[in-house]
Design a protein around this motif. Structure first.
Motif, mmCIF file in Angstrom:
data_model
loop_
_atom_site.group_PDB
_atom_site.id
_atom_site.type_symbol
_atom_site.label_atom_id
_atom_site.label_comp_id
_atom_site.label_asym_id
_atom_site.label_seq_id
_atom_site.Cartn_x
_atom_site.Cartn_y
_atom_site.Cartn_z
ATOM 1 N N UNK A 19 49.525 72.799 73.027
ATOM 2 C CA UNK A 19 50.780 73.565 73.002
ATOM 3 C C UNK A 19 51.670 73.081 71.861
ATOM 4 N N UNK A 20 51.715 71.767 71.666
ATOM 5 C CA UNK A 20 52.530 71.221 70.576
ATOM 6 C C UNK A 20 52.037 71.672 69.213
ATOM 7 N N UNK A 21 50.709 71.666 69.023
ATOM 8 C CA UNK A 21 50.150 72.112 67.746
ATOM 9 C C UNK A 21 50.455 73.589 67.504
ATOM 10 N N UNK A 22 50.320 74.418 68.561
ATOM 11 C CA UNK A 22 50.623 75.850 68.416
ATOM 12 C C UNK A 22 52.080 76.057 68.036
ATOM 13 N N UNK A 23 52.993 75.351 68.713
ATOM 14 C CA UNK A 23 54.419 75.470 68.396
ATOM 15 C C UNK A 23 54.708 74.978 66.984
ATOM 16 N N UNK A 24 54.035 73.903 66.572
ATOM 17 C CA UNK A 24 54.232 73.385 65.221
ATOM 18 C C UNK A 24 53.755 74.387 64.173
ATOM 19 N N UNK A 26 53.522 77.643 64.534
ATOM 20 C CA UNK A 26 54.463 78.767 64.524
ATOM 21 C C UNK A 26 55.741 78.401 63.776
ATOM 22 N N UNK A 27 56.190 77.127 63.947
ATOM 23 C CA UNK A 27 57.388 76.668 63.244
ATOM 24 C C UNK A 27 57.155 76.630 61.731
ATOM 25 N N UNK A 28 55.992 76.091 61.330
ATOM 26 C CA UNK A 28 55.668 76.055 59.902
ATOM 27 C C UNK A 28 55.523 77.463 59.330
ATOM 28 N N UNK A 29 54.947 78.362 60.123
ATOM 29 C CA UNK A 29 54.826 79.761 59.691
ATOM 30 C C UNK A 29 56.195 80.384 59.480
ATOM 31 N N UNK A 30 57.119 80.080 60.388
ATOM 32 C CA UNK A 30 58.480 80.591 60.263
ATOM 33 C C UNK A 30 59.147 80.054 58.993
ATOM 34 N N UNK A 31 58.995 78.753 58.720
ATOM 35 C CA UNK A 31 59.576 78.170 57.518
ATOM 36 C C UNK A 31 59.006 78.817 56.255
ATOM 37 N N UNK A 32 57.654 78.974 56.238
ATOM 38 C CA UNK A 32 57.013 79.606 55.080
ATOM 39 C C UNK A 32 57.479 81.038 54.912
ATOM 40 N N UNK A 33 57.636 81.746 56.031
ATOM 41 C CA UNK A 33 58.099 83.134 55.987
ATOM 42 C C UNK A 33 59.501 83.219 55.395
ATOM 43 N N UNK A 34 60.405 82.357 55.854
ATOM 44 C CA UNK A 34 61.786 82.391 55.343
ATOM 45 C C UNK A 34 61.834 82.060 53.857
ATOM 46 N N UNK A 35 61.013 81.074 53.440
ATOM 47 C CA UNK A 35 60.994 80.691 52.032
ATOM 48 C C UNK A 35 60.505 81.837 51.151
ATOM 49 N N UNK A 61 50.127 85.579 65.926
ATOM 50 C CA UNK A 61 49.154 86.049 66.924
ATOM 51 C C UNK A 61 47.890 85.202 66.891
ATOM 52 N N UNK A 62 47.451 84.814 65.699
ATOM 53 C CA UNK A 62 46.241 83.992 65.576
ATOM 54 C C UNK A 62 46.436 82.619 66.218
ATOM 55 N N UNK A 63 47.600 82.009 65.992
ATOM 56 C CA UNK A 63 47.845 80.684 66.596
ATOM 57 C C UNK A 63 47.835 80.767 68.120
ATOM 58 N N UNK A 64 48.394 81.818 68.680
ATOM 59 C CA UNK A 64 48.421 81.962 70.135
ATOM 60 C C UNK A 64 47.012 82.149 70.686
ATOM 61 N N UNK A 65 46.217 83.010 70.035
ATOM 62 C CA UNK A 65 44.839 83.248 70.499
ATOM 63 C C UNK A 65 44.027 81.966 70.431
ATOM 64 N N UNK A 66 44.150 81.241 69.332
ATOM 65 C CA UNK A 66 43.409 79.980 69.202
ATOM 66 C C UNK A 66 43.898 78.952 70.207
ATOM 67 N N UNK A 67 45.210 78.934 70.481
ATOM 68 C CA UNK A 67 45.735 77.999 71.490
ATOM 69 C C UNK A 67 45.193 78.295 72.868
ATOM 70 N N UNK A 68 45.136 79.580 73.215
ATOM 71 C CA UNK A 68 44.592 79.954 74.529
ATOM 72 C C UNK A 68 43.115 79.571 74.616
ATOM 73 N N UNK A 69 42.368 79.815 73.549
ATOM 74 C CA UNK A 69 40.950 79.448 73.557
ATOM 75 C C UNK A 69 40.783 77.929 73.660
ATOM 76 N N UNK A 70 41.660 77.168 72.986
ATOM 77 C CA UNK A 70 41.569 75.710 73.060
ATOM 78 C C UNK A 70 41.879 75.217 74.466
ATOM 79 N N UNK A 71 42.817 75.880 75.151
ATOM 80 C CA UNK A 71 43.147 75.463 76.522
ATOM 81 C C UNK A 71 42.012 75.735 77.498
ATOM 82 N N UNK A 72 41.191 76.760 77.189
ATOM 83 C CA UNK A 72 40.079 77.052 78.099
ATOM 84 C C UNK A 72 39.024 75.949 78.101
#
Length: 375
Positions: A19-24, A26-35, A61-72
């Motif tokens: 969960x932490x990696x997924x949030x990280x 998404x956060x990095x994606x947001x920073x890159x998007x704003x830049x 969407x990709x980070x969420x799908x991969x996070x869900x697969x990693x949790x399985x």
């Protein structure tokens, strides 16, 4: 509760890390998007950075799908772990390829859009850029699909062959139909030899005449004067003999043809037609200096045929373009008809003379004079 945490300590810690990696991410994606968004708006303030927005949505969407697969992985046994790992990397690979394909296609679309806008502002021809845009975007998606197919064992040999040099053409030729290839080659011929371009008025036949609005890989689109879009496959339009009213000199000679009766004054009719043509605002003077010196009339009117019941007159009237010529023709038919009515020039209806033989005429008279019999 303590026993549960102790028993499942590794699984809980693993889930927290995922969960932490997924949030990280998404956060990095947001920073890159704003830049990237700030940079894009600074460089192109009048354009919406749709490519950057699209990339952010796909990555999130990709980070969420991969996070869900990693949790399985927490809930599967060791025997299924290997297969789940393969599927995880497969989804990761497909996601990255999909992101790169969509971003590349969007960037290509944006680049061509800017180039086309620049050429429109300079009033240059945009036909080649619009056609090449379709080719480039098709090529990007084609390569992206092939890269995705490499991930599957059963399709790997097919994709590897297609990606190799002339293999791309071989695959296209093998998969596509002959008609599709003919349309593609036809589009390339249109762009290369330029029998017409975007914005030209062309006439394919009496039912297909209008302005060229688009040339794609498959077809050419014409907007006719009823504001209807005519879609003609490139293979067909390449075979047709067409008229391009904007190719070369745009001046257009419009024929005004009218038939008058044999007992009408031909010279008066010619004079009326010449006067009405010369008074029309769309008429242009196409005479040379020599013609003017020799007192050649601005509008030439001649008898072109002696028909069964009429004498056909034709006036040669020039306009600056096809549109003005068409409007002029419609106006002149109306104004000349009104002048003919005032001046006593008649436009005859077709008529036939029936000749009966003497015997047939007697029988016809007897039939007419014979009284009707009643029952």
């Amino acid at each position: 509760m303590t026993d549960f945490f102790t028993t499942h300590k590794q699984a809980i810690l693993y889930a927290v890390i995922v969960v932490g990696v997924v949030l990280l991410l998404r956060f990095l994606t947001k920073l890159l998007h704003n830049l990237l968004e700030k940079r894009s708006r600074r460089k192109h303030p009048n354009e919406e950075p749709t490519t950057i927005h699209l990339t952010q949505k796909i990555l999130n969407a990709l980070w969420i799908v991969l996070g869900i697969m990693a949790l399985t992985f927490i809930f599967i046994d060791k025997e299924s772990y290997k297969a789940a790992t393969v599927n995880f990397y497969l989804v990761l690979y497909l996601g990255i390829v999909a992101v790169l394909t969509l971003v590349t296609a969007s960037l290509v679309q944006t680049w061509f859009k800017r180039k086309i806008k620049q050429r429109i502002n300079k009033k240059d021809d945009t036909t080649s850029y619009k056609f090449l845009r379709y080719v480039a975007i098709f090529g990007v998606y084609f390569i992206g699909v092939l890269l995705m197919l490499i991930a599957f064992e059963s399709m790997r040999s097919f994709a590897a062959t297609a990606l190799g040099g002339a293999g791309v053409l071989a695959v296209v030729a093998g998969v596509a139909s002959q008609e599709a290839l003919s349309n593609l080659v036809g589009g390339l011929f249109i762009i290369a030899f330029k029998p017409f371009k975007l914005g030209d008025i062309i006439k394919v036949d009496e039912s297909m005449i209008g302005t060229v609005t688009d040339i794609t890989l498959r077809h050419t689109v014409i907007r006719n004067y009823e504001n209807k879009m005519i879609v003609i496959p490139n293979a067909i339009i390449n075979k047709e003999k067409l008229i391009n009213y904007d190719l070369g000199e745009r001046m257009c000679c419009q024929w005004i043809e009218i038939g008058i009766s044999y007992d009408s004054d031909v010279n008066l009719a010619k004079h009326i037609m010449r006067e009405e043509c010369e008074d029309h605002p769309n008429l242009i003077d196409n005479r040379t200096e020599i013609d003017k010196y020799n007192n050649v009339k601005k509008v030439v009117v001649r008898v072109i045929s002696l028909d069964d019941s009429s004498v056909t007159l034709r006036a040669w009237a020039w306009a600056s373009n096809f549109t003005d010529a068409f409007v002029m023709k419609c106006d002149l038919y109306e104004s000349i008809k009104n002048r003919f009515d005032k001046e006593g020039i008649s436009i005859p209806f077709p008529h036939r003379t029936l000749v009966f033989k003497e015997n047939q005429l007697k029988e016809l008279k007897q039939q007419v004079s014979q009284p009707e019999t009643t029952n």
